[in-house]
Design a protein around this motif. Structure first.
Motif, PDB file in Angstrom:
ATOM      1  N   VAL A 152       0.739  -1.167   0.054  1.00 55.72           N
ATOM      2  CA  VAL A 152      -0.023   0.055  -0.077  1.00 55.72           C
ATOM      3  C   VAL A 152       1.000   1.171  -0.169  1.00 55.72           C
ATOM      4  N   PHE A 153       2.057   1.279   0.668  1.00 52.65           N
ATOM      5  CA  PHE A 153       2.839   2.545   0.960  1.00 52.65           C
ATOM      6  C   PHE A 153       3.849   2.688  -0.006  1.00 52.65           C
ATOM      7  N   THR A 157       3.904   5.991  -2.152  1.00 52.89           N
ATOM      8  CA  THR A 157       4.953   7.189  -1.657  1.00 52.89           C
ATOM      9  C   THR A 157       5.968   7.640  -2.566  1.00 52.89           C
ATOM     10  N   TRP A 161       5.857  11.084  -3.860  1.00 50.00           N
ATOM     11  CA  TRP A 161       6.652  12.124  -3.430  1.00 50.00           C
ATOM     12  C   TRP A 161       8.218  11.905  -3.902  1.00 50.00           C
ATOM     13  N   ARG A 175      -1.258  10.232   7.599  1.00 50.21           N
ATOM     14  CA  ARG A 175      -2.750  10.461   7.544  1.00 50.21           C
ATOM     15  C   ARG A 175      -3.618   9.255   7.002  1.00 50.21           C
ATOM     16  N   TYR A 186     -12.822   6.534   4.346  1.00 47.51           N
ATOM     17  CA  TYR A 186     -11.646   6.958   4.324  1.00 47.51           C
ATOM     18  C   TYR A 186     -11.285   7.829   5.574  1.00 47.51           C
ATOM     19  N   ASN A 285      -7.183   4.003  -5.355  1.00 45.11           N
ATOM     20  CA  ASN A 285      -5.603   4.045  -5.479  1.00 45.11           C
ATOM     21  C   ASN A 285      -4.917   2.825  -6.412  1.00 45.11           C
ATOM     22  N   ARG A 294      -3.768   7.629  -8.484  1.00 48.13           N
ATOM     23  CA  ARG A 294      -4.977   7.193  -8.109  1.00 48.13           C
ATOM     24  C   ARG A 294      -5.799   7.813  -9.207  1.00 48.13           C
ATOM     25  N   TYR A 328       1.739  20.362  -3.086  1.00 48.28           N
ATOM     26  CA  TYR A 328       2.154  19.679  -1.740  1.00 48.28           C
ATOM     27  C   TYR A 328       3.228  20.333  -1.169  1.00 48.28           C
ATOM     28  N   TYR A 363       0.702  21.219   5.681  1.00 52.30           N
ATOM     29  CA  TYR A 363      -0.337  20.273   5.000  1.00 52.30           C
ATOM     30  C   TYR A 363      -1.647  20.608   5.688  1.00 52.30           C
TER      31      TYR A 363
HETATM   32  N1  UDP Z   1      -0.453   6.548   1.134  1.00 48.34           N
HETATM   33  C1  UDP Z   1       0.232   5.522   0.719  1.00 48.34           C
HETATM   34  N2  UDP Z   1      -0.769   4.727  -0.099  1.00 48.34           N
HETATM   35  C2  UDP Z   1      -2.350   5.065  -0.219  1.00 48.34           C
HETATM   36  C3  UDP Z   1      -2.546   6.092   0.476  1.00 48.34           C
HETATM   37  C4  UDP Z   1      -1.791   7.087   1.017  1.00 48.34           C
HETATM   38  O1  UDP Z   1       1.032   5.360   0.476  1.00 48.34           O
HETATM   39  O2  UDP Z   1      -2.970   4.155  -0.713  1.00 48.34           O
HETATM   40  C5  UDP Z   1       0.678   7.650   1.696  1.00 48.34           C
HETATM   41  C6  UDP Z   1       1.291   8.581   0.602  1.00 48.34           C
HETATM   42  O3  UDP Z   1       2.424   8.944   0.806  1.00 48.34           O
HETATM   43  C7  UDP Z   1       0.319   9.815   0.571  1.00 48.34           C
HETATM   44  C8  UDP Z   1       0.065   9.816   2.114  1.00 48.34           C
HETATM   45  O4  UDP Z   1       0.045   8.419   2.702  1.00 48.34           O
HETATM   46  O5  UDP Z   1       1.023  10.662   0.047  1.00 48.34           O
HETATM   47  C9  UDP Z   1      -1.251  10.620   2.378  1.00 48.34           C
HETATM   48  O6  UDP Z   1      -2.469  10.297   1.683  1.00 48.34           O
HETATM   49  P1  UDP Z   1      -3.645  11.283   1.462  1.00 48.34           P
HETATM   50  O7  UDP Z   1      -4.853  10.399   0.961  1.00 48.34           O
HETATM   51  O8  UDP Z   1      -3.919  11.813   2.569  1.00 48.34           O
HETATM   52  O9  UDP Z   1      -3.165  12.215   0.632  1.00 48.34           O
HETATM   53  P2  UDP Z   1      -3.766  13.658  -0.181  1.00 48.34           P
HETATM   54  O10 UDP Z   1      -5.197  13.141  -0.732  1.00 48.34           O
HETATM   55  O11 UDP Z   1      -3.622  14.554   0.673  1.00 48.34           O
HETATM   56  O12 UDP Z   1      -2.976  13.749  -1.651  1.00 48.34           O
END
Ligand code: UDP
Length: 381
Positions: A152-153, A157, A161, A175, A186, A285, A294, A328, A363
């Motif tokens: 997932v991460f 990520t 990023w 988050r 969510y 995602n 996503r 961001y 953020y």
């Molecule tokens: N994230 C991830 N996998 C996911 C969802 C989130 O790795 O399926 C990590 C990723 O680093 C992301 C952060 O968690 O930038 C925050 O996610 P969020 O959905 O809050 O991002 P936003 O909607 O603000 O872009």
């Protein structure tokens, strides 16, 4: 002519301008470089009646009653509980990863063993970050932590990023924690809703006011200068002694004198499809597949009866100053230190107030910034 100048018409600038106009009954100039108000929350209805978020999905959720009540002055709400699925090894599973996700990806015997162990250690419905769970000693929990980290991460990520989860400030990945429960939503905030007519109506109702002069299509640099030596602010060549509320990029405001703050940008690709619905939820995602992070399908957020749908794919990319949108702030130890230098420098300007994701390098979610803007108004304006 004006008692206050506000630079930027996203939530930070609009809330403050509205309060100045309505509560103080003072004149305020709002300078906005785009051809519309609302910052990145801007949305519009297309010719098929579908409300589209031009700068990516914005889902309002908050635990702050005061922020929800305040915005309710400008809109009616449609209750909307945001759900996200992650595409993992050919299956779509709920994120935040929860007990339902566990049973979707593992055989039942393994899933129930892990569930039992999690419930022995954490209260039902509690949330634990992936970085936290990874520290556990138990074999099964470590296996789960590694699985969620990997599937997932780590790749999401890396795409989002350009970093590993442990390289970015833990606040960012926290988050989206692991949920020891079966709630597939969510967010777990008390208020979850979208404005019935879209966000742009909120901004119109805030800013279309006799005390507010709105200057669209205008970069603040065209009309406003900061003298970095005398620490004075000039508007159309004259010293401006009223307060200036600035919501843009703090490093740009000070001519990048300490260097550029890092931001992350996105390419947003919209597609119109001739079908009723494309996917099961508003957001899916794709941590491990494709170059986008996503897909958002807007009809799930504002349902409308039409045989077409609009989807959005987000492709993260490096930010180039002056060319891309700084969506961001990118939090690392170095970037936080650099921001502090700018903040310290800003304190020299007695009539300058910095608020917002870009000006405070934070953020902020929508509700955070509404709350923050209301506080700044009370305390400093
Ligand atoms: N994230 C991830 N996998 C996911 C969802 C989130 O790795 O399926 C990590 C990723 O680093 C992301 C952060 O968690 O930038 C925050 O996610 P969020 O959905 O809050 O991002 P936003 O909607 O603000 O872009």
């Amino acid at each position: 002519m004006f008692d206050y100048i506000v630079v930027g018409s996203g939530f930070a600038g609009s809330v403050i301008a509205e309060r100045i106009a309505n509560v103080l009954n003072k004149k305020v100039l709002v300078i906005e470089k785009r051809n519309h108000i609302g910052g990145n929350c801007y949305d519009y209805k297309n010719k098929d009646g579908i409300i589209i978020h031009k700068y990516g999905p914005h889902l309002f959720h908050t635990d702050y009653k005061e922020a929800f009540d305040y915005l309710s002055n400008f809109t009616d709400w449609r209750i909307y509980h945001h759900k996200v699925l992650a595409f993992i090894d050919g299956k779509k599973v709920p994120v935040p990863f929860n007990l339902n996700s566990l049973y979707e990806v593992f055989p039942e015997s393994l899933a129930s063993r892990i569930e039992k162990k999690m419930l022995e250690r954490y209260p039902y419905n509690s949330r634990v970050s992936i970085l936290e769970l990874r520290k556990k000693n138990d074999e099964d929990l470590k296996f789960l932590a590694d699985y969620v980290y990997e599937k997932v991460f780590v790749n999401y990520t890396a795409k989002q990023w350009g970093l590993k989860p442990e390289e970015i400030d833990p606040e960012v990945t926290a988050r989206v924690p692991i949920l020891i429960g079966r709630d597939d939503r969510y967010f777990n905030d008390k208020y979850q809703a979208v404005p019935v007519e879209g966000y742009h109506k909120i901004f119109e109702r805030m800013l279309f006011h006799p005390n507010i002069k709105l200057l669209l299509n205008t970069d603040y640099k065209e009309v406003m200068q900061l003298d970095l030596d005398s620490r004075k602010i000039y508007f159309l060549g004259q010293e401006f002694r009223g307060k200036v509320i600035f919501t843009g990029m703090i490093d740009e405001l000070f001519g990048y004198r300490f260097g550029q703050l890092p931001y992350r940008s996105l390419d947003l690709k919209f597609e119109t499809l001739e079908m009723e619905y494309f996917q099961e939820t508003a957001v899916v995602n794709y941590p491990n597949d494709y170059n986008f992070t996503r897909i958002t399908e807007f009809k799930h957020i504002h349902p409308v009866d039409v045989e077409k749908t609009i989807i959005l794919k987000e492709y993260p990319k490096a930010y180039r100053a002056g060319r891309d949108i700084p969506y961001y702030p990118m939090f690392t130890k170095e970037s936080r230190e650099l921001y502090l230098k700018y903040r310290e420098f800003a304190e020299n300007f007695k009539n300058l107030i910095l608020v917002g994701r870009l000006a405070e390098y934070k953020y902020y979610d929508m509700d955070d910034i509404v709350k923050r803007a209301l506080e700044v108004f009370e305390e400093r304006i």
